[in-house]
Design a protein around this motif. Structure first.
Motif, PDB file in Angstrom:
ATOM      1  N   SER A 230     -10.742   8.212  11.240  1.00  0.00           N
ATOM      2  CA  SER A 230     -10.460   9.298  12.169  1.00  0.00           C
ATOM      3  C   SER A 230     -11.696   9.537  13.019  1.00  0.00           C
ATOM      4  N   ASN A 231     -11.458   9.908  14.265  1.00  0.00           N
ATOM      5  CA  ASN A 231     -12.565  10.352  15.119  1.00  0.00           C
ATOM      6  C   ASN A 231     -12.235  11.678  15.804  1.00  0.00           C
ATOM      7  N   GLY A 232     -11.154  12.322  15.337  1.00  0.00           N
ATOM      8  CA  GLY A 232     -10.782  13.610  15.895  1.00  0.00           C
ATOM      9  C   GLY A 232     -10.068  13.562  17.228  1.00  0.00           C
ATOM     10  N   ASP A 233      -9.668  12.378  17.667  1.00  0.00           N
ATOM     11  CA  ASP A 233      -8.979  12.242  18.959  1.00  0.00           C
ATOM     12  C   ASP A 233      -7.625  12.951  18.880  1.00  0.00           C
ATOM     13  N   PRO A 234      -7.403  14.015  19.655  1.00  0.00           N
ATOM     14  CA  PRO A 234      -6.135  14.747  19.564  1.00  0.00           C
ATOM     15  C   PRO A 234      -4.939  13.942  20.031  1.00  0.00           C
ATOM     16  N   GLY A 235      -5.183  12.855  20.781  1.00  0.00           N
ATOM     17  CA  GLY A 235      -4.092  12.017  21.250  1.00  0.00           C
ATOM     18  C   GLY A 235      -3.776  10.843  20.352  1.00  0.00           C
TER      19      GLY A 235
ATOM     20  N   ALA B 166       0.819  -1.207   0.000  1.00  0.00           N
ATOM     21  CA  ALA B 166       0.000   0.000   0.000  1.00  0.00           C
ATOM     22  C   ALA B 166       0.854   1.259   0.000  1.00  0.00           C
ATOM     23  N   GLU B 167       0.241   2.326  -0.496  1.00  0.00           N
ATOM     24  CA  GLU B 167       0.746   3.682  -0.325  1.00  0.00           C
ATOM     25  C   GLU B 167      -0.164   4.331   0.710  1.00  0.00           C
ATOM     26  N   ILE B 168       0.408   4.728   1.832  1.00  0.00           N
ATOM     27  CA  ILE B 168      -0.407   5.161   2.968  1.00  0.00           C
ATOM     28  C   ILE B 168      -0.831   6.622   2.804  1.00  0.00           C
ATOM     29  N   PRO B 169      -1.857   7.060   3.548  1.00  0.00           N
ATOM     30  CA  PRO B 169      -2.386   8.418   3.355  1.00  0.00           C
ATOM     31  C   PRO B 169      -1.361   9.511   3.658  1.00  0.00           C
ATOM     32  N   THR B 170      -1.491  10.616   2.923  1.00  0.00           N
ATOM     33  CA  THR B 170      -0.611  11.766   3.149  1.00  0.00           C
ATOM     34  C   THR B 170      -1.309  12.898   3.886  1.00  0.00           C
ATOM     35  N   THR B 171      -2.626  12.954   3.822  1.00  0.00           N
ATOM     36  CA  THR B 171      -3.361  14.038   4.470  1.00  0.00           C
ATOM     37  C   THR B 171      -3.373  13.823   5.980  1.00  0.00           C
ATOM     38  N   PRO B 172      -2.910  14.761   6.781  1.00  0.00           N
ATOM     39  CA  PRO B 172      -2.888  14.584   8.239  1.00  0.00           C
ATOM     40  C   PRO B 172      -4.289  14.401   8.812  1.00  0.00           C
TER      41      PRO B 172
ATOM     42  N   THR C   3      -5.627   9.869  16.333  1.00  0.00           N
ATOM     43  CA  THR C   3      -5.762  10.145  14.896  1.00  0.00           C
ATOM     44  C   THR C   3      -5.533  11.612  14.578  1.00  0.00           C
ATOM     45  N   GLN C   4      -5.799  12.497  15.549  1.00  0.00           N
ATOM     46  CA  GLN C   4      -5.888  13.937  15.307  1.00  0.00           C
ATOM     47  C   GLN C   4      -6.979  14.170  14.261  1.00  0.00           C
ATOM     48  N   GLY C   5      -6.957  15.305  13.584  1.00  0.00           N
ATOM     49  CA  GLY C   5      -7.999  15.579  12.616  1.00  0.00           C
ATOM     50  C   GLY C   5      -9.335  15.907  13.277  1.00  0.00           C
ATOM     51  N   PRO C   6     -10.458  15.558  12.608  1.00  0.00           N
ATOM     52  CA  PRO C   6     -10.547  14.864  11.328  1.00  0.00           C
ATOM     53  C   PRO C   6      -9.904  15.675  10.198  1.00  0.00           C
ATOM     54  N   PRO C   7      -9.541  14.971   9.104  1.00  0.00           N
ATOM     55  CA  PRO C   7      -8.875  15.670   8.004  1.00  0.00           C
ATOM     56  C   PRO C   7      -9.834  16.635   7.317  1.00  0.00           C
ATOM     57  N   THR C   8      -9.302  17.725   6.795  1.00  0.00           N
ATOM     58  CA  THR C   8     -10.122  18.698   6.086  1.00  0.00           C
ATOM     59  C   THR C   8     -10.204  18.399   4.598  1.00  0.00           C
TER      60      THR C   8
ATOM     61  N   GLU D 190      -0.244   0.191  12.584  1.00  0.00           N
ATOM     62  CA  GLU D 190      -0.984   1.448  12.466  1.00  0.00           C
ATOM     63  C   GLU D 190      -0.031   2.592  12.127  1.00  0.00           C
ATOM     64  N   PHE D 191      -0.428   3.365  11.116  1.00  0.00           N
ATOM     65  CA  PHE D 191       0.270   4.593  10.745  1.00  0.00           C
ATOM     66  C   PHE D 191      -0.644   5.772  11.031  1.00  0.00           C
ATOM     67  N   LEU D 192      -0.113   6.811  11.638  1.00  0.00           N
ATOM     68  CA  LEU D 192      -0.840   8.060  11.844  1.00  0.00           C
ATOM     69  C   LEU D 192      -0.327   9.065  10.824  1.00  0.00           C
ATOM     70  N   SER D 193      -1.232   9.566   9.973  1.00  0.00           N
ATOM     71  CA  SER D 193      -0.774  10.466   8.906  1.00  0.00           C
ATOM     72  C   SER D 193      -0.229  11.781   9.456  1.00  0.00           C
ATOM     73  N   ALA D 194      -0.600  12.144  10.678  1.00  0.00           N
ATOM     74  CA  ALA D 194      -0.041  13.351  11.288  1.00  0.00           C
ATOM     75  C   ALA D 194       1.418  13.166  11.700  1.00  0.00           C
ATOM     76  N   ASP D 195       1.912  11.913  11.663  1.00  0.00           N
ATOM     77  CA  ASP D 195       3.317  11.635  11.993  1.00  0.00           C
ATOM     78  C   ASP D 195       4.266  11.896  10.833  1.00  0.00           C
ATOM     79  N   THR D 196       3.771  12.399   9.718  1.00  0.00           N
ATOM     80  CA  THR D 196       4.586  12.532   8.508  1.00  0.00           C
ATOM     81  C   THR D 196       5.898  13.265   8.805  1.00  0.00           C
ATOM     82  N   ASN D 197       6.990  12.630   8.430  1.00  0.00           N
ATOM     83  CA  ASN D 197       8.307  13.247   8.538  1.00  0.00           C
ATOM     84  C   ASN D 197       9.263  12.477   7.646  1.00  0.00           C
ATOM     85  N   ALA D 198      10.527  12.831   7.641  1.00  0.00           N
ATOM     86  CA  ALA D 198      11.482  12.193   6.737  1.00  0.00           C
ATOM     87  C   ALA D 198      11.704  10.728   7.071  1.00  0.00           C
ATOM     88  N   ALA D 199      11.459  10.342   8.313  1.00  0.00           N
ATOM     89  CA  ALA D 199      11.591   8.938   8.722  1.00  0.00           C
ATOM     90  C   ALA D 199      10.293   8.541   9.409  1.00  0.00           C
ATOM     91  N   HIS D 200       9.391   7.922   8.663  1.00  0.00           N
ATOM     92  CA  HIS D 200       8.024   7.743   9.131  1.00  0.00           C
ATOM     93  C   HIS D 200       7.944   6.783  10.317  1.00  0.00           C
TER      94      HIS D 200
END
Length: 279
Positions: A228-233, A124-130, A235-240, A149-159
């Motif tokens: 996502s459920n908007g949990d700040p701890g 898979a190619e995982i989501p990019t939108t935080p 998934t964060q989000g929900p995505p826009t 589990e991958f959290l898209s808000a974790d995006t950085n050079a070393a995922h």
């Protein structure tokens, strides 16, 4: 070293990519599937979304979930519209949230609920939108679950990836691993090897994690989701905007509780005991 069988007492039929019925054994691999660690798995369910209409391929082995739940933050609603054909592969998404109402998410669950140990792979190619979690996991209950589990808000050079034998609050049941480079811009194979005494995790064939605490021991489903459920701890989000995973294949090689060991061995003998298929 001779290959060794992972025994579960009662083990199952072979479910092939050609859509054979539950009681039919795959004649091309009557003696099972040999993985890189020497384990022989007696059954398979291979969904190659690049080889046909992706949603039609999916339906052969997976159900699209449509349940919803109200959490502490936002209402999460799985939608069949969020599992779709995308550029010759399978798309799964959480829709961009308007700021009110449900967050529309996606989840697929294997038809098989009798899987007990195996090696499970998703390319898979995982989501990019935080703002979402992309998950691939075995599941029977909240205490019988092994997760990638991958959290898209974790995006950085070393995922970052989160490996867990649930519940994750138990010491030693979770590993957070830095993989890198950024896995959101390419297709990669993520893998769970569920064994009786340990769950091992892999990226593109290389082992990246191992958890021997709370190893599930109950026949289970295999699932994938983007949610996502908007949990700040978490998934964060929900995505826009839409957060999309693109999936090329899901490959399951496993034992089950559906057919006895003796019947498997008998079928292998009847076929002349050919070599196990290498995976």
């Amino acid at each position: 070293m001779l290959p060794h069988l992972i025994l579960t007492g009662l083990v199952g039929y072979v479910a092939a990519a050609s859509l054979q019925t539950r009681a039919t054994q795959d004649s091309t691999c009557p003696c099972g599937y040999l993985d890189s660690n020497g384990n022989v798995w007696r059954e398979s369910s291979v969904s190659d979304f690049t080889a046909g209409t992706p949603t039609s391929v999916l339906q052969q082995a997976f159900a699209v979930e449509t349940w919803g739940v109200q959490g502490t933050y936002q209402y999460r609603q799985n939608s069949a519209d969020n599992v779709y054909n995308l550029n010759g592969a399978l798309g799964m998404r959480t829709q961009g949230w308007s700021g009110s109402g449900p967050v529309y998410t996606s989840e697929v669950q294997s038809h098989r609920d009798d899987i007990l140990y195996g090696t499970f792979r998703i390319t898979a190619e995982i989501p990019t939108t935080p703002g979402v979690c992309f998950g691939f996991f075995t599941f029977y209950s909240n205490t019988q679950e092994a997760d990638i589990e991958f959290l898209s808000a974790d995006t950085n050079a070393a995922h970052t990836v989160h490996y867990t034998n649930q519940p994750g609050q138990t010491a030693g049941a979770t590993e957070t691993v830095t993989l890198g480079p950024n896995l959101q811009t390419s297709f990669n194979e993520h893998r769970i090897d569920w064994l009786p005494d340990v769950v091992n995790y892999y990226l593109n064939g290389g082992q990246t994690g191992s958890i021997s605490i709370q190893v599930p021991d109950t026949p289970s489903f295999v699932l994938a989701n983007v949610w996502s459920n908007g949990d700040p701890g978490w998934t964060q989000g929900p995505p826009t905007a839409d957060a999309v995973a693109t999936i090329q294949n899901i490959k399951l090689y496993f034992n089950s509780t559906s057919l006895s060991e003796s019947d498997f061995n008998s079928a292998c003998a009847t076929a002349g005991r050919p070599a196990s298929c290498q995976i």
